[in-house]
Design a protein around this motif. Structure first.
Motif, PDB file in Angstrom:
ATOM      1  N   ILE A 139       6.157 -16.080 -67.554  1.00  0.00           N
ATOM      2  CA  ILE A 139       4.956 -16.675 -68.144  1.00  0.00           C
ATOM      3  C   ILE A 139       4.654 -18.007 -67.482  1.00  0.00           C
ATOM      4  CG2 ILE A 139       3.983 -17.637 -70.277  1.00  0.00           C
ATOM      5  CD1 ILE A 139       5.755 -15.589 -71.780  1.00  0.00           C
ATOM      6  N   ASP A 140       5.696 -18.785 -67.236  1.00  0.00           N
ATOM      7  CA  ASP A 140       5.547 -20.097 -66.612  1.00  0.00           C
ATOM      8  C   ASP A 140       4.868 -19.987 -65.252  1.00  0.00           C
ATOM      9  OD1 ASP A 140       5.744 -22.745 -66.122  1.00  0.00           O
ATOM     10  OD2 ASP A 140       7.920 -22.822 -65.926  1.00  0.00           O
ATOM     11  N   ILE A 141       5.255 -18.984 -64.488  1.00  0.00           N
ATOM     12  CA  ILE A 141       4.656 -18.784 -63.159  1.00  0.00           C
ATOM     13  C   ILE A 141       3.177 -18.469 -63.274  1.00  0.00           C
ATOM     14  CG2 ILE A 141       4.677 -17.281 -61.133  1.00  0.00           C
ATOM     15  CD1 ILE A 141       7.723 -16.984 -61.588  1.00  0.00           C
ATOM     16  N   TYR A 142       2.826 -17.551 -64.190  1.00  0.00           N
ATOM     17  CA  TYR A 142       1.422 -17.210 -64.381  1.00  0.00           C
ATOM     18  C   TYR A 142       0.615 -18.403 -64.887  1.00  0.00           C
ATOM     19  CZ  TYR A 142       2.268 -12.197 -63.717  1.00  0.00           C
ATOM     20  OH  TYR A 142       2.576 -10.976 -63.177  1.00  0.00           O
ATOM     21  N   LEU A 143       1.224 -19.179 -65.769  1.00  0.00           N
ATOM     22  CA  LEU A 143       0.533 -20.342 -66.317  1.00  0.00           C
ATOM     23  C   LEU A 143       0.236 -21.363 -65.226  1.00  0.00           C
ATOM     24  CD1 LEU A 143      -0.525 -21.931 -68.747  1.00  0.00           C
ATOM     25  CD2 LEU A 143       1.806 -22.792 -69.104  1.00  0.00           C
ATOM     26  N   ALA A 144       1.203 -21.625 -64.363  1.00  0.00           N
ATOM     27  CA  ALA A 144       0.993 -22.568 -63.258  1.00  0.00           C
ATOM     28  C   ALA A 144      -0.095 -22.065 -62.317  1.00  0.00           C
ATOM     29  CB  ALA A 144       2.301 -22.771 -62.505  1.00  0.00           C
ATOM     30  N   ALA A 145      -0.078 -20.755 -62.042  1.00  0.00           N
ATOM     31  CA  ALA A 145      -1.101 -20.176 -61.169  1.00  0.00           C
ATOM     32  C   ALA A 145      -2.484 -20.253 -61.814  1.00  0.00           C
ATOM     33  CB  ALA A 145      -0.745 -18.728 -60.846  1.00  0.00           C
ATOM     34  N   ALA A 146      -2.543 -20.015 -63.128  1.00  0.00           N
ATOM     35  CA  ALA A 146      -3.826 -20.064 -63.833  1.00  0.00           C
ATOM     36  C   ALA A 146      -4.402 -21.478 -63.841  1.00  0.00           C
ATOM     37  CB  ALA A 146      -3.645 -19.554 -65.265  1.00  0.00           C
ATOM     38  N   ARG A 147      -3.567 -22.457 -64.061  1.00  0.00           N
ATOM     39  CA  ARG A 147      -4.047 -23.842 -64.076  1.00  0.00           C
ATOM     40  C   ARG A 147      -4.495 -24.288 -62.686  1.00  0.00           C
ATOM     41  NH1 ARG A 147      -3.274 -27.270 -68.428  1.00  0.00           N
ATOM     42  NH2 ARG A 147      -2.298 -26.306 -70.239  1.00  0.00           N
ATOM     43  N   GLU A 148      -3.777 -23.866 -61.674  1.00  0.00           N
ATOM     44  CA  GLU A 148      -4.184 -24.198 -60.306  1.00  0.00           C
ATOM     45  C   GLU A 148      -5.490 -23.494 -59.964  1.00  0.00           C
ATOM     46  OE1 GLU A 148      -3.857 -26.094 -56.630  1.00  0.00           O
ATOM     47  OE2 GLU A 148      -2.691 -26.374 -58.474  1.00  0.00           O
ATOM     48  N   GLY A 149      -5.589 -22.230 -60.377  1.00  0.00           N
ATOM     49  CA  GLY A 149      -6.827 -21.489 -60.129  1.00  0.00           C
ATOM     50  C   GLY A 149      -8.012 -22.069 -60.867  1.00  0.00           C
ATOM     51  N   PHE A 161      -5.559 -16.752 -66.731  1.00  0.00           N
ATOM     52  CA  PHE A 161      -4.243 -16.289 -67.156  1.00  0.00           C
ATOM     53  C   PHE A 161      -4.321 -14.851 -67.666  1.00  0.00           C
ATOM     54  CE2 PHE A 161      -0.985 -15.636 -70.369  1.00  0.00           C
ATOM     55  CZ  PHE A 161       0.157 -16.094 -69.741  1.00  0.00           C
ATOM     56  N   ASN A 162      -5.339 -14.548 -68.458  1.00  0.00           N
ATOM     57  CA  ASN A 162      -5.505 -13.191 -68.985  1.00  0.00           C
ATOM     58  C   ASN A 162      -5.720 -12.183 -67.867  1.00  0.00           C
ATOM     59  OD1 ASN A 162      -5.236 -14.133 -71.600  1.00  0.00           O
ATOM     60  ND2 ASN A 162      -7.443 -14.361 -71.913  1.00  0.00           N
ATOM     61  N   LYS A 163      -6.458 -12.586 -66.835  1.00  0.00           N
ATOM     62  CA  LYS A 163      -6.685 -11.693 -65.693  1.00  0.00           C
ATOM     63  C   LYS A 163      -5.378 -11.441 -64.932  1.00  0.00           C
ATOM     64  CE  LYS A 163     -11.513 -13.043 -64.897  1.00  0.00           C
ATOM     65  NZ  LYS A 163     -12.449 -13.699 -63.944  1.00  0.00           N
ATOM     66  N   LEU A 164      -4.596 -12.498 -64.769  1.00  0.00           N
ATOM     67  CA  LEU A 164      -3.344 -12.362 -64.025  1.00  0.00           C
ATOM     68  C   LEU A 164      -2.346 -11.463 -64.734  1.00  0.00           C
ATOM     69  CD1 LEU A 164      -2.791 -16.061 -62.851  1.00  0.00           C
ATOM     70  CD2 LEU A 164      -3.396 -14.115 -61.410  1.00  0.00           C
ATOM     71  N   THR A 165      -2.335 -11.521 -66.062  1.00  0.00           N
ATOM     72  CA  THR A 165      -1.343 -10.759 -66.825  1.00  0.00           C
ATOM     73  C   THR A 165      -1.855  -9.413 -67.307  1.00  0.00           C
ATOM     74  OG1 THR A 165      -2.032 -11.898 -68.855  1.00  0.00           O
ATOM     75  CG2 THR A 165      -0.197 -12.857 -67.620  1.00  0.00           C
ATOM     76  N   ALA A 166      -3.090  -9.072 -66.959  1.00  0.00           N
ATOM     77  CA  ALA A 166      -3.712  -7.863 -67.507  1.00  0.00           C
ATOM     78  C   ALA A 166      -2.995  -6.586 -67.097  1.00  0.00           C
ATOM     79  CB  ALA A 166      -5.182  -7.795 -67.091  1.00  0.00           C
TER      80      ALA A 166
END
Length: 381
Positions: A139-149, A161-166
């Motif tokens: 989750i931490d990895i996706y969260l960091a990627a979502a914030r950077e994106g 974040f929702n798109k990344l984890t879909a």
């Protein structure tokens, strides 16, 4: 050569006449495998139950809940805190996972965002904690990627974040070296079959090499060296007997564990290379210990302590990735680590002889070291 085989056969016959030898060789490793293999189950999937408390109750915390509930190894029961405590007290669950308020900010700032509670003495606590932490790290990895994106795309980070984890699939467990994983297909029975085979072969070899001390105490040693047999023939005869007994024990354990527990040991040529190098290492360890003690009793006491402690360190009882990183690094300096890595490659990953070259070479390196030390301290009078 005749004298070598005569000494070898004499020691082998003497070993197999003892009923206690069969207990050490076969009964104990199979019993330990059956008991401790039950911790993980005989199949490749084991289910545990954890109560799951979401204190934040936001869309992001729900994503965390969804992520955790993808885990194929753990069944989560979403409940409130009071009910979770009741379930834990009644031992309906193995533990409680609590998602704290402000989880997103805590993850970003590398603070502890999820609390895990177990009953005292829960044997699977380290494994379950490792599994939960592994999911949170994802989750931490996706969260960091979502914030950077979000910064670059000018879009809300939760949407990204929702798109990344879909399209995430199920989570698997313990995918590091020497691990037990659904993805790799290694069950608890298989893991413990390999681990306890290593430990009890080492115990048997310790007992076998103890005859050197016994021979010295009873005068057999001195009589052998005044006989026509050379020093080389005497040592080679003993060494060959240790090696062959070890191979017989390992072969019987492979056959019995396959028949009783359905363990598939993998490529036979890989097994041949790995077991041979392991036995050379174990015999060398026994001779090295014999070089520092004066009696068979001292050999057994010191040797047992060395074997049990290094088995704990080397991942015989549990996967190495649940211990601190510093202990994982130290574990590289004990032979059991490399033996378990080799067996994991063969049993779990379906590897061949090429996959056990490095573990076998490391075990041979240990064998050379132990034999050099043991033979240099060997007293022949």
């Amino acid at each position: 050569m005749k004298r070598i085989f005569t000494i070898c056969l004499f020691e082998m016959k003497r070993t197999f006449k003892k009923k206690s030898a069969y207990v050490m060789m076969l009964a104990m490793p199979l019993l330990f495998t059956f008991i401790f293999g039950g911790l993980f189950g005989s199949g490749s999937v084991t289910k545990w139950r954890l109560a799951l408390v979401d204190e934040e109750r936001t869309s992001f915390s729900q994503q965390v809940v969804n992520r955790l509930m993808m885990d194929e190894m753990v069944t989560y029961e979403p409940v409130d805190n009071n009910l979770a405590q009741e379930m834990l007290a009644g031992q309906e669950v193995q533990g409680i996972v609590t998602i704290e308020k402000g989880i997103a900010e805590k993850l970003v700032s590398k603070q502890q965002a999820i609390q895990i509670q177990f009953l005292p003495g829960t044997t699977v606590a380290p494994l379950l904690e490792q599994q939960v932490n592994q999911a949170v790290q994802g989750i931490d990895i996706y969260l960091a990627a979502a914030r950077e994106g979000s910064f670059h795309l000018q879009e809300d980070w939760e949407t990204i974040f929702n798109k990344l984890t879909a399209n995430e699939g199920p989570l698997h467990v313990w995918t590091e070296r020497g691990s037990i994983s659904q993805q790799a297909g290694m069950s608890g029975i298989s893991y413990n079959s390999a681990g306890f085979a290593i430990m009890f072969v080492m115990m048997m070899m310790l007992s076998m090499t103890g005859v050197l001390m016994e021979a010295k105490q009873t005068g057999i040693w001195s009589r052998l060296f005044v006989s026509p047999a050379t020093r080389f023939e005497v040592l080679a005869g003993y060494f060959l007997s240790f090696f062959l007994v070890g191979w017989i024990q390992f072969l019987l354990l492979i056959v019995l564990s396959s028949a009783l527990f359905g363990v598939k040991w993998g490529n036979p040529f890989g097994l041949l290379a790995l077991i041979t190098s392991l036995l050379l290492c174990v015999v060398g360890l026994g001779i090295a210990i014999a070089g520092f003690v004066k009696t068979a009793e001292q050999q057994n006491a010191i040797g047992t302590l060395v074997i049990i402690s290094t088995c704990m360190l080397g991942g015989v009882y549990w996967p190495l990735n649940i211990v601190p990183e510093i202990m994982q690094k130290i574990a590289n300096f004990v032979p059991q680590t490399w033996a378990m890595e080799g067996f994991t490659s063969l049993i779990s990953d379906g590897g061949g002889i090429g996959n056990v070259i490095m573990p076998s070479l490391m075990l041979l390196g240990f064998a050379v070291l132990f034999l050099s030390v043991g033979l240099s301290r060997m007293k022949y009078v």
